[in-house]
Motif scaffolding. Sequence first.
Motif: not given
Length: 261
Positions: A123-135
């Motif tokens: 719930g507090d995740e802010e480092r990525f917001s979609d598949a592209v930013s995760f990858a």
Amino acid sequence: MKLTAAALLGLGLLAAPAFAQSLPDLAGREVVVVTENAYPPLQFLDASGAAVGWEYDAMAEIANRLNIAVKYENISWDAMIPAVSEGQFDLGMTGITIRDDRREQVDFSDSYMTSEMVMMVRGDEERFSDAVSFAADADLLMAAQPGTTPFYVGVYDVLDGNEANPRIKLFETFGATVEALKSGDVDLVLTDGTAGAGYVEASAGGLKIVGEKLGTEDFGFIFPKGSDLVAPMNAAIAAMRADGTIDALNTKWFLDYKMGE
């Protein structure tokens, strides 16, 4: 209050469709159904430890319509398809995506539900917001069960297509992937919207869904190749879809049911 067709049928206010009367009678035949009990709200253990969920209710309805006696067994996901393929069980259910490669081992029923793949995070995740930013962030890890649709979507639609990518951490059960996410051992779990909504609802803000949906998948029951249960099951599914029973189950488990109660 607007009553569904299923409710009207139950109250005797609506005649059953003619084809529903022609469903086969399997004369009390025992059908051994194997499941995982780790995929809410399809099938899971509630707060009291009872096995409940959409698929259990659906199977009870099918059993009544086809006159079968259902016996339940439990097994891990990675063993389920091989076990059903070998004839150890008559039917498998755990939100199983209908795929051509799996058809080489088992037969599928017609689809009883369509769901969409989503990204579940803390719930507090802010480092990525979609598949592209995760990858793009090599430090971020994903949990998955080997051989599942989320595993393949993670490999090919989110990461680089390498099935041995060390950023994918493998777990035996779906529940274990969620626990790894909660504890911070991984940063992402891919799941269909059905299970994701259930876990988010039960998390009291500890989990959330981010990004765009990554595609759709159809769920079906699985059987040993050549099983004579496929046609009767398909007939029952069609009848339940036509008379509103499936819609009623969707309302009960996806709108009305509160996880953790």
